[in-house]
Design an enzyme around this catalytic site. Structure first.
Site, PDB file in Angstrom:
ATOM      1  N   GLY A  65       0.818  -1.215   0.000  1.00  0.00           N
ATOM      2  CA  GLY A  65       0.000   0.000   0.000  1.00  0.00           C
ATOM      3  C   GLY A  65       0.852   1.266   0.000  1.00  0.00           C
ATOM      4  O   GLY A  65       1.943   1.306  -0.581  1.00  0.00           O
ATOM      5  N   ASN A  82       2.954   4.772   9.670  1.00  0.00           N
ATOM      6  CA  ASN A  82       2.007   4.619   8.560  1.00  0.00           C
ATOM      7  C   ASN A  82       0.996   3.494   8.784  1.00  0.00           C
ATOM      8  O   ASN A  82      -0.103   3.545   8.234  1.00  0.00           O
ATOM      9  CB  ASN A  82       2.810   4.348   7.276  1.00  0.00           C
ATOM     10  CG  ASN A  82       1.955   3.804   6.152  1.00  0.00           C
ATOM     11  OD1 ASN A  82       1.224   4.545   5.497  1.00  0.00           O
ATOM     12  ND2 ASN A  82       2.020   2.484   5.932  1.00  0.00           N
ATOM     13  N   GLY A 119      -1.945   1.229   9.623  1.00  0.00           N
ATOM     14  CA  GLY A 119      -3.289   1.617  10.034  1.00  0.00           C
ATOM     15  C   GLY A 119      -4.320   0.619   9.540  1.00  0.00           C
ATOM     16  O   GLY A 119      -4.065  -0.145   8.614  1.00  0.00           O
ATOM     17  N   ILE A 120      -5.459   0.632  10.203  1.00  0.00           N
ATOM     18  CA  ILE A 120      -6.558  -0.257   9.821  1.00  0.00           C
ATOM     19  C   ILE A 120      -7.876   0.519   9.866  1.00  0.00           C
ATOM     20  O   ILE A 120      -7.952   1.588  10.476  1.00  0.00           O
ATOM     21  CB  ILE A 120      -6.692  -1.478  10.780  1.00  0.00           C
ATOM     22  CG1 ILE A 120      -6.889  -1.013  12.236  1.00  0.00           C
ATOM     23  CG2 ILE A 120      -5.491  -2.397  10.652  1.00  0.00           C
ATOM     24  CD1 ILE A 120      -7.312  -2.120  13.190  1.00  0.00           C
ATOM     25  N   THR A 121      -8.889  -0.063   9.241  1.00  0.00           N
ATOM     26  CA  THR A 121     -10.248   0.455   9.415  1.00  0.00           C
ATOM     27  C   THR A 121     -11.120  -0.680   9.966  1.00  0.00           C
ATOM     28  O   THR A 121     -10.884  -1.853   9.672  1.00  0.00           O
ATOM     29  CB  THR A 121     -10.863   0.929   8.073  1.00  0.00           C
ATOM     30  OG1 THR A 121     -10.692  -0.101   7.113  1.00  0.00           O
ATOM     31  CG2 THR A 121     -10.224   2.203   7.577  1.00  0.00           C
ATOM     32  N   GLN A 134     -17.309   6.160  10.418  1.00  0.00           N
ATOM     33  CA  GLN A 134     -15.884   6.056  10.787  1.00  0.00           C
ATOM     34  C   GLN A 134     -15.561   6.836  12.061  1.00  0.00           C
ATOM     35  O   GLN A 134     -14.535   7.507  12.138  1.00  0.00           O
ATOM     36  CB  GLN A 134     -15.006   6.570   9.639  1.00  0.00           C
ATOM     37  CG  GLN A 134     -14.892   5.590   8.476  1.00  0.00           C
ATOM     38  CD  GLN A 134     -13.674   5.871   7.611  1.00  0.00           C
ATOM     39  OE1 GLN A 134     -13.320   7.025   7.407  1.00  0.00           O
ATOM     40  NE2 GLN A 134     -13.042   4.822   7.107  1.00  0.00           N
ATOM     41  N   TYR A 170     -12.196   5.586  13.357  1.00  0.00           N
ATOM     42  CA  TYR A 170     -11.076   5.954  12.471  1.00  0.00           C
ATOM     43  C   TYR A 170     -10.840   7.466  12.487  1.00  0.00           C
ATOM     44  O   TYR A 170      -9.708   7.935  12.589  1.00  0.00           O
ATOM     45  CB  TYR A 170     -11.401   5.460  11.058  1.00  0.00           C
ATOM     46  CG  TYR A 170     -10.305   5.636  10.038  1.00  0.00           C
ATOM     47  CD1 TYR A 170      -9.242   4.724   9.968  1.00  0.00           C
ATOM     48  CD2 TYR A 170     -10.325   6.694   9.131  1.00  0.00           C
ATOM     49  CE1 TYR A 170      -8.240   4.877   9.010  1.00  0.00           C
ATOM     50  CE2 TYR A 170      -9.330   6.848   8.177  1.00  0.00           C
ATOM     51  CZ  TYR A 170      -8.301   5.931   8.115  1.00  0.00           C
ATOM     52  OH  TYR A 170      -7.304   6.081   7.163  1.00  0.00           O
ATOM     53  N   PRO A 173      -3.600  12.075   3.921  1.00  0.00           N
ATOM     54  CA  PRO A 173      -3.931  11.677   2.551  1.00  0.00           C
ATOM     55  C   PRO A 173      -5.438  11.733   2.306  1.00  0.00           C
ATOM     56  O   PRO A 173      -6.242  11.507   3.219  1.00  0.00           O
ATOM     57  CB  PRO A 173      -3.458  10.217   2.465  1.00  0.00           C
ATOM     58  CG  PRO A 173      -2.624   9.969   3.684  1.00  0.00           C
ATOM     59  CD  PRO A 173      -3.122  10.930   4.721  1.00  0.00           C
TER      60      PRO A 173
HETATM   61  N1  LIG Z   1      -5.705   4.312   1.324  1.00  0.00           N
HETATM   62  C1  LIG Z   1      -6.238   5.472   1.602  1.00  0.00           C
HETATM   63  O1  LIG Z   1      -7.035   6.013   0.838  1.00  0.00           O
HETATM   64  C2  LIG Z   1      -5.850   6.219   2.835  1.00  0.00           C
HETATM   65  C3  LIG Z   1      -6.370   7.501   3.021  1.00  0.00           C
HETATM   66  C4  LIG Z   1      -6.006   8.217   4.145  1.00  0.00           C
HETATM   67  C5  LIG Z   1      -5.143   7.662   5.062  1.00  0.00           C
HETATM   68  N2  LIG Z   1      -4.653   6.410   4.864  1.00  0.00           N
HETATM   69  C6  LIG Z   1      -3.748   5.878   5.875  1.00  0.00           C
HETATM   70  O2  LIG Z   1      -2.518   5.523   5.246  1.00  0.00           O
HETATM   71  C7  LIG Z   1      -1.941   4.411   5.941  1.00  0.00           C
HETATM   72  C8  LIG Z   1      -1.671   3.285   4.954  1.00  0.00           C
HETATM   73  O3  LIG Z   1      -2.892   2.919   4.336  1.00  0.00           O
HETATM   74  P1  LIG Z   1      -2.979   1.838   3.164  1.00  0.00           P
HETATM   75  O4  LIG Z   1      -4.180   2.171   2.385  1.00  0.00           O
HETATM   76  O5  LIG Z   1      -1.673   1.714   2.495  1.00  0.00           O
HETATM   77  O6  LIG Z   1      -3.296   0.519   4.018  1.00  0.00           O
HETATM   78  P2  LIG Z   1      -3.148  -1.010   3.646  1.00  0.00           P
HETATM   79  O7  LIG Z   1      -2.897  -1.174   2.181  1.00  0.00           O
HETATM   80  O8  LIG Z   1      -4.326  -1.671   4.257  1.00  0.00           O
HETATM   81  O9  LIG Z   1      -1.814  -1.436   4.439  1.00  0.00           O
HETATM   82  C9  LIG Z   1      -1.791  -1.330   5.830  1.00  0.00           C
HETATM   83  C10 LIG Z   1      -0.391  -1.635   6.333  1.00  0.00           C
HETATM   84  O10 LIG Z   1      -0.400  -1.510   7.762  1.00  0.00           O
HETATM   85  C11 LIG Z   1       0.074  -2.714   8.349  1.00  0.00           C
HETATM   86  N3  LIG Z   1      -0.592  -2.934   9.639  1.00  0.00           N
HETATM   87  C12 LIG Z   1      -1.919  -2.949   9.907  1.00  0.00           C
HETATM   88  N4  LIG Z   1      -2.132  -3.225  11.211  1.00  0.00           N
HETATM   89  C13 LIG Z   1      -0.908  -3.356  11.782  1.00  0.00           C
HETATM   90  C14 LIG Z   1      -0.443  -3.678  13.098  1.00  0.00           C
HETATM   91  N5  LIG Z   1      -1.303  -3.875  14.111  1.00  0.00           N
HETATM   92  N6  LIG Z   1       0.883  -3.788  13.296  1.00  0.00           N
HETATM   93  C15 LIG Z   1       1.755  -3.571  12.290  1.00  0.00           C
HETATM   94  N7  LIG Z   1       1.388  -3.266  11.036  1.00  0.00           N
HETATM   95  C16 LIG Z   1       0.084  -3.172  10.784  1.00  0.00           C
HETATM   96  C17 LIG Z   1      -0.281  -3.800   7.333  1.00  0.00           C
HETATM   97  O11 LIG Z   1       0.510  -4.979   7.545  1.00  0.00           O
HETATM   98  P3  LIG Z   1       0.065  -6.392   6.865  1.00  0.00           P
HETATM   99  O12 LIG Z   1       0.341  -6.246   5.397  1.00  0.00           O
HETATM  100  O13 LIG Z   1       0.910  -7.405   7.532  1.00  0.00           O
HETATM  101  O14 LIG Z   1      -1.402  -6.527   7.160  1.00  0.00           O
HETATM  102  C18 LIG Z   1       0.047  -3.064   6.020  1.00  0.00           C
HETATM  103  O15 LIG Z   1       1.433  -3.063   5.800  1.00  0.00           O
HETATM  104  C19 LIG Z   1      -2.942   4.032   7.038  1.00  0.00           C
HETATM  105  O16 LIG Z   1      -2.561   4.643   8.243  1.00  0.00           O
HETATM  106  C20 LIG Z   1      -4.241   4.617   6.543  1.00  0.00           C
HETATM  107  O17 LIG Z   1      -5.132   4.870   7.574  1.00  0.00           O
HETATM  108  C21 LIG Z   1      -4.998   5.673   3.777  1.00  0.00           C
END
Ligand SMILES: NC(=O)c1ccc[n+]([C@@H]2O[C@H](COP(=O)([O-])OP(=O)(O)OC[C@H]3O[C@@H](n4cnc5c(N)ncnc54)[C@H](OP(=O)(O)O)[C@@H]3O)[C@@H](O)[C@H]2O)c1
Length: 240
Positions: free
Chosen positions: A13, A82, A84-86, A144, A147, A177
């Site tokens: 991601g 970075n 994060g989860i939802t 949310q 979140y 973001p």
């Molecule tokens: N995508 C968006 O549109 C968006 C918008 C605004 C903000 N964000 C923020 O940007 C960040 C990255 O988002 P993304 O969309 O790239 O998410 P993603 O594709 O779901 O990837 C999440 C990452 O976080 C790791 N993770 C989750 N829970 C964890 C834990 N308890 N301990 C350690 N690592 C953990 C996951 O590891 P695994 O691969 O092992 O599960 C993965 O590497 C997040 O904080 C999210 O809230 C995203």
């Protein structure tokens, strides 16, 4: 010597793009992840960036991991929170478990990782911390509450910690973001996603690289006058 940068959730991601951009900027990058061994292995094979598996919500696990990383790679000078989860649900269905999981993983992790790297950064008189917030922490979002609370908390956390680091050349900034094309957003139903894209002035979802370039900017050695700020990277969707 290249500075060591740790990117939590840095093997897929947005995090993967951040790890790769920091590597391209000459940093010695380490990524962490929660449990997706397959993604971690593929990422390391492709980039050479080592991945460490630990739960960012668990303080003791973070402490053990930071100790290992610093012994094996070097002192962490750049930290990108970075991971994060939802766990989306309206208040009617939002359980205490869903609340805790999101608060602990998204916000508690910032405390854990900053706490464990802070003394080293302030003692060495150099540190760059970037916390990944969200447009939904700035604007709120239906379904949310957990979140938005965690991400909004990140923005306050960032400003307060920036004040503490300012005299030690440790900068603390956030990026908010907008909607970025990752698995997290691909989980949104297509009809809802279509409506979201229609509200983005530039007319597309963000790319992970759009966020990564902000991290490279905020973590540069000469970015020492930028602290306590939140950089909104959202295609003009919401401006603060
Ligand atoms: N995508 C968006 O549109 C968006 C918008 C605004 C903000 N964000 C923020 O940007 C960040 C990255 O988002 P993304 O969309 O790239 O998410 P993603 O594709 O779901 O990837 C999440 C990452 O976080 C790791 N993770 C989750 N829970 C964890 C834990 N308890 N301990 C350690 N690592 C953990 C996951 O590891 P695994 O691969 O092992 O599960 C993965 O590497 C997040 O904080 C999210 O809230 C995203």
């Amino acid at each position: 010597m290249a500075r060591v940068a740790l990117v939590t959730g840095g093997q897929r991601g947005i995090g993967a793009a951040i790890s790769e951009a920091l590597q391209a900027a000459g940093r010695k990058v380490v990524a962490s992840y929660a449990g997706n061994d397959q993604a971690a292995k593929a990422f390391t094979d492709r980039t050479g960036i080592p991945c460490y598996k630990f739960d960012v919500a668990d303080f003791d696990a973070c402490a053990e991991a930071v100790k290992r990383i610093e012994a094996e790679v070097g002192p962490i000078e750049i930290l990108v929170n970075n991971a994060g989860i939802t766990r989306d649900a309206t208040m009617k269905r939002l359980t205490r478990e869903m609340w805790d999981a999101v608060i602990d993983t998204n916000l508690g992790s910032c405390y854990n990782m900053c706490k464990l790297t802070w003394d080293g950064m302030t003692a060495r008189k150099f540190g760059r911390i970037v916390n990944i917030g969200s447009i939904n922490g700035q604007a709120g979002q239906y379904g949310q509450v957990n979140y938005a609370a965690a991400k909004s908390g990140i923005h306050g956390f960032t400003k307060a910690l920036a004040l503490e680091g300012a005299r030690s050349q440790v900068t603390v900034n956030a990026i908010a973001p907008g909607y970025v094309d990752t698995e997290m957003v691909r989980a949104v139903p297509p009809d809802v996603l279509e409506k979201i894209i229609a509200r983005i002035p530039v007319g597309r979802l963000g790319r992970a690289q759009d966020i990564a370039r902000g991290v490279v900017f905020l973590t540069a050695d000469d970015a020492d006058f930028i602290t306590g700020s939140t950089l909104s990277i959202n295609g003009g969707q919401h401006m603060y």
